[in-house]
Design a protein around this motif. Structure first.
Motif, PDB file in Angstrom:
ATOM      1  N   UNK A 379       0.850  -1.074  -0.066  1.00  0.00           N
ATOM      2  CA  UNK A 379       0.155   0.000  -0.113  1.00  0.00           C
ATOM      3  C   UNK A 379       1.239   1.349   0.061  1.00  0.00           C
ATOM      4  N   UNK A 380       1.938   1.269   0.812  1.00  0.00           N
ATOM      5  CA  UNK A 380       2.979   2.419   0.762  1.00  0.00           C
ATOM      6  C   UNK A 380       3.418   2.502  -0.585  1.00  0.00           C
ATOM      7  N   UNK A 381       3.910   1.688  -1.210  1.00  0.00           N
ATOM      8  CA  UNK A 381       4.400   1.734  -2.577  1.00  0.00           C
ATOM      9  C   UNK A 381       3.487   2.058  -3.587  1.00  0.00           C
ATOM     10  N   UNK A 382       2.276   1.581  -3.506  1.00  0.00           N
ATOM     11  CA  UNK A 382       1.372   2.010  -4.403  1.00  0.00           C
ATOM     12  C   UNK A 382       0.786   3.271  -4.231  1.00  0.00           C
ATOM     13  N   UNK A 383       0.720   4.085  -3.098  1.00  0.00           N
ATOM     14  CA  UNK A 383      -0.013   5.384  -3.066  1.00  0.00           C
ATOM     15  C   UNK A 383       0.562   6.492  -3.505  1.00  0.00           C
ATOM     16  N   UNK A 384       1.931   6.403  -3.753  1.00  0.00           N
ATOM     17  CA  UNK A 384       2.668   7.569  -4.342  1.00  0.00           C
ATOM     18  C   UNK A 384       2.146   8.197  -5.483  1.00  0.00           C
ATOM     19  N   UNK A 385       2.018   7.286  -6.400  1.00  0.00           N
ATOM     20  CA  UNK A 385       1.855   7.839  -7.947  1.00  0.00           C
ATOM     21  C   UNK A 385       0.201   8.202  -8.402  1.00  0.00           C
ATOM     22  N   UNK A 386      -0.402   7.475  -7.620  1.00  0.00           N
ATOM     23  CA  UNK A 386      -2.093   7.914  -7.898  1.00  0.00           C
ATOM     24  C   UNK A 386      -2.244   9.435  -7.328  1.00  0.00           C
ATOM     25  N   UNK A 387      -1.392   9.895  -6.272  1.00  0.00           N
ATOM     26  CA  UNK A 387      -1.743  10.916  -5.605  1.00  0.00           C
ATOM     27  C   UNK A 387      -1.183  12.306  -6.535  1.00  0.00           C
ATOM     28  N   UNK A 388       0.055  11.859  -7.487  1.00  0.00           N
ATOM     29  CA  UNK A 388       0.696  12.735  -8.305  1.00  0.00           C
ATOM     30  C   UNK A 388      -0.406  12.905  -9.274  1.00  0.00           C
ATOM     31  N   UNK A 389      -0.993  12.030  -9.736  1.00  0.00           N
ATOM     32  CA  UNK A 389      -2.200  12.095 -11.110  1.00  0.00           C
ATOM     33  C   UNK A 389      -3.190  12.933 -10.561  1.00  0.00           C
ATOM     34  N   UNK A 390      -3.863  12.837  -9.228  1.00  0.00           N
ATOM     35  CA  UNK A 390      -4.826  13.811  -8.805  1.00  0.00           C
ATOM     36  C   UNK A 390      -4.100  15.383  -8.421  1.00  0.00           C
ATOM     37  N   UNK A 391      -3.087  15.391  -8.038  1.00  0.00           N
ATOM     38  CA  UNK A 391      -2.253  16.597  -7.829  1.00  0.00           C
ATOM     39  C   UNK A 391      -2.104  17.379  -9.269  1.00  0.00           C
ATOM     40  N   UNK A 392      -1.854  16.652 -10.418  1.00  0.00           N
ATOM     41  CA  UNK A 392      -1.660  17.397 -11.710  1.00  0.00           C
ATOM     42  C   UNK A 392      -3.143  17.932 -12.047  1.00  0.00           C
ATOM     43  N   UNK A 393      -4.074  17.102 -11.668  1.00  0.00           N
ATOM     44  CA  UNK A 393      -5.325  17.721 -12.129  1.00  0.00           C
ATOM     45  C   UNK A 393      -5.872  18.885 -11.516  1.00  0.00           C
ATOM     46  N   UNK A 394      -5.187  18.811 -10.100  1.00  0.00           N
ATOM     47  CA  UNK A 394      -5.619  20.035  -9.364  1.00  0.00           C
ATOM     48  C   UNK A 394      -4.875  21.325 -10.004  1.00  0.00           C
ATOM     49  N   UNK A 395      -3.793  21.027 -10.226  1.00  0.00           N
ATOM     50  CA  UNK A 395      -2.576  22.191 -10.690  1.00  0.00           C
ATOM     51  C   UNK A 395      -3.245  22.732 -12.243  1.00  0.00           C
TER      52      UNK A 395
END
Length: 630
Positions: A379-395
């Motif tokens: 879970x710790x490994x899998x959680x990093x990239x999805x948050x980047x995707x949503x961060x890009x959407x917010x940007x």
């Protein structure tokens, strides 16, 4: 939320006014005396837990002689910490509750609902107390394996906590401004209990319909009336089990205990405390200043800094509220100076709260691992990239909103200045990577790594940043205990409720319905997204996960959806519900921290929520984003 957390997304109950009557004043004095004692013990327990776990890690890695007793002692003290923390939270009115409706009614109704929130809790505590005493008594026949003491020492925490909560709630009622709402609330609570008891024989033959009466009707009525979520679950579960089944109620106490005793959950108080530490030692400020020097001169730059800072700080602290509290006071004054609207700021802060829910060491990830058995390292490994995707959407939304911003008065930082700030921020920026690497490489468990993080933050504060305010420590430890008590007590009550649902055969029915959804895995993901957005907004994140995680994760696996991928989709859906008005308590938490009126953020937040939803659909449709690095 990261749980719900607290993960403390709750809007707290207002403190009772200074009592006018002699009885009220006496209650006030007693409450302060007992309350400060409980707070001191709870704060001390947080410190002892940190030292026990640190000793365990040191003994194992430095001396290769593991302490056999450390986990067992930590687990015994953790139950005491959780129960005393729940007492502190009840005293301060910090148990998570939904105040969306309470805040919209007239003053008299509001006073009645505030009193009801306390009397409903009192009702459950009185009903369960005899069974908790019996449970502690029964446990004396069990001897713990390592310390070889009777298990009653541990189990006694439950009746002790319940007794102290009753005392705290009683004092709150006596200190209430006027007697009328209190008497009304007591009468109403008593009448409802008697009514249910009289109708008990008529309820038994209704079978599965009782699930709707108790777990939809009773829970919804309580939650919307502003009764803390934990007590809403507990009352419904107690009513269901005692009136419609022949289950002895000592079993419910056992389920409460089981829910509060996962050793993994020990990470919760430690990551909350770590979040408070990085704010106090100036580590959060150092990171934000470095990001601001990089991006401050770009249009919308400080909004990008807010998104980046939430991403970094979320990698250290486990509590969303702690993350927001570390960032908002540093960034908001400068953003307002540049003409940003307070409503837009609070909307973006709330959106980043949802976007960063999957970043380790998120308390939501730790809870999922603890209730569903999915590997925490995965879970710790899998959680990093999805948050980047949503961060890009917010940007993208930030770029659209700020593309005409006037920056004529903003000076660009020189390379030398950026370099200097980068050096200062490096120890702070390294911490999230240290934490993640330690868990993923198997050096330490999620619980132990938090002690490594705390040691690192204390040393950095004392030696590098020279910022360590000893006077604030006690307050931080008490806040940690209160938040922990609120979260773990919810997990205990939700575990008992989930057990009740499973015993009734509901989980099998749910599995059949979900498995029969058209569209296979995709249909299942789509329904899960809708369901968790609704659950997140009404229930707060962690209880929703504890209730439905154990039921839905096996179905996901059966249909062929990877567990880690499913976890990411569910966490984001829940996060969007949690941080979206009008019901999402996370949104009101963000407003409380930013000191902005919730109505101001309404017109700005929907753009960000739409961006998060689009990001979530991308994460759901491209499993690689979640599981590509496993």
């Amino acid at each position: 939320m990261k749980g719900s957390n607290m993960d403390g997304h709750a809007l707290t109950m207002p403190a009772p006014a200074v009592p006018a009557t002699g009885l009220g004043r006496l209650a006030d004095r007693l409450d302060r005396a007992v309350g400060s004692g409980v707070e001191a013990i709870a704060a001390l327990l947080v410190v002892i837990e940190i030292f026990i776990l640190a000793a365990g890690v040191t003994a194992r890695y430095a001396f290769h002689a593991p302490l056999v007793w450390s986990d067992e002692l930590a687990s015994i003290l953790f139950l005491w910490l959780s129960m005393l923390g729940a007492v502190v939270a009840l005293r301060r009115g910090e148990h998570m509750r939904m105040t969306g409706l309470v805040s919209r009614v007239g003053p008299q109704t509001q006073a009645l609902l505030e009193a009801l929130a306390i009397t409903a809790a009192v009702a459950f505590l009185l009903l369960i107390l005899p069974h908790a005493l019996e449970y502690a008594e029964e446990e004396r026949f069990i001897v713990t394996p390592a310390l070889e003491i009777t298990n009653s020492w541990r189990a006694a925490a439950i009746p002790t906590g319940i007794g102290l909560m009753l005392f705290a709630a009683g004092c709150r009622l006596l200190r209430f401004g006027s007697l009328k709402p209190v008497l009304l609330a007591l009468g109403l609570t008593a009448a409802l209990i008697v009514l249910f008891w009289l109708f008990g024989p008529a309820l038994k033959p209704l079978g599965k319909l009782n699930l709707v009466i108790f777990f939809v009707g009773v829970v919804a009525a309580n939650v919307f009336a502003g009764v803390p979520i934990a007590f809403s679950f507990a009352l419904a579960t107690f009513g269901y089990l005692s009136l419609t089944t022949s289950t002895p109620m000592i079993v419910m106490v056992g389920r409460l205990d089981e829910g509060m005793s996962h050793l993994i959950l020990l990470a919760v108080p430690l990551f909350i405390f770590l979040g408070a530490l990085i704010e106090m030692t100036g580590m959060a400020r150092a990171m934000i200043q470095f990001l601001a020097s990089l991006l401050g001169h770009v249009r919308g730059g400080l909004s990008y800094v807010l998104i980046g800072a939430m991403y970094l700080v979320s990698g250290i602290s486990g509590s969303k509220i702690a993350d927001m509290a570390a960032i908002a006071p540093v960034l908001f004054p400068e953003m307002k100076k540049r003409g940003a609207k307070p409503g837009d700021l609070v909307a973006l802060l709330s959106a980043t709260g949802a976007q960063t829910e999957t970043i380790p060491p998120s308390i939501v990830l730790i809870t999922i691992g603890s209730v569903t058995g999915v590997s925490i390292a995965a879970l710790f490994t899998g959680g990093m990239l999805p948050a980047v995707v949503l961060g890009v959407a917010l940007c993208f939304v930030v770029w659209r909103r700020y593309r005409h911003e006037d920056l004529s008065h903003v000076a660009k930082s020189s390379k030398r200045e950026i370099g200097k700030l980068c050096l200062i921020a490096l120890p702070a920026i390294a911490l999230p990577f240290v934490i993640r690497a330690a868990v993923v490489e198997g050096v330490a468990t999620a619980t132990e790594v938090s002690t490594i993080g705390i040691a690192y933050a204390v040393l950095a504060g004392l030696l590098i940043y020279r910022q360590f305010d000893w006077r604030r420590l006690k307050g931080m430890l008490v806040d940690t205990a209160s938040l922990t008590g609120a979260i773990i007590f919810i997990i205990g009550c939700a575990t008992a409720m989930a057990w009740g649902l499973t015993q009734s055969g509901f989980s099998q029915d749910l599995a059949q319905v979900m498995a029969a959804v058209p569209g296979g895995g995709w249909g299942f993901l789509a329904i899960s997204i809708v369901a968790f957005i609704i659950l997140g907004s009404v229930l707060e994140g962690i209880p929703a996960i504890v209730l439905f995680g154990p039921l839905l994760f096996p179905i996901a696996k059966q249909i062929g959806v990877h567990e880690v991928h499913y976890a990411m989709v569910v966490i984001f859906a829940m996060g969007i519900g949690l941080f979206a008005p009008p019901f999402g308590v996370g949104y009101y938490g963000a407003c409380a921290i930013s000191k902005v009126n919730p109505d101001e953020g309404l017109k700005y937040i929907w753009g960000y929520m739409l961006a998060l939803l689009i990001g979530l659909v991308i994460v759901a449709t491209v499993p690689w984003i979640s599981i590509g690095f496993l």
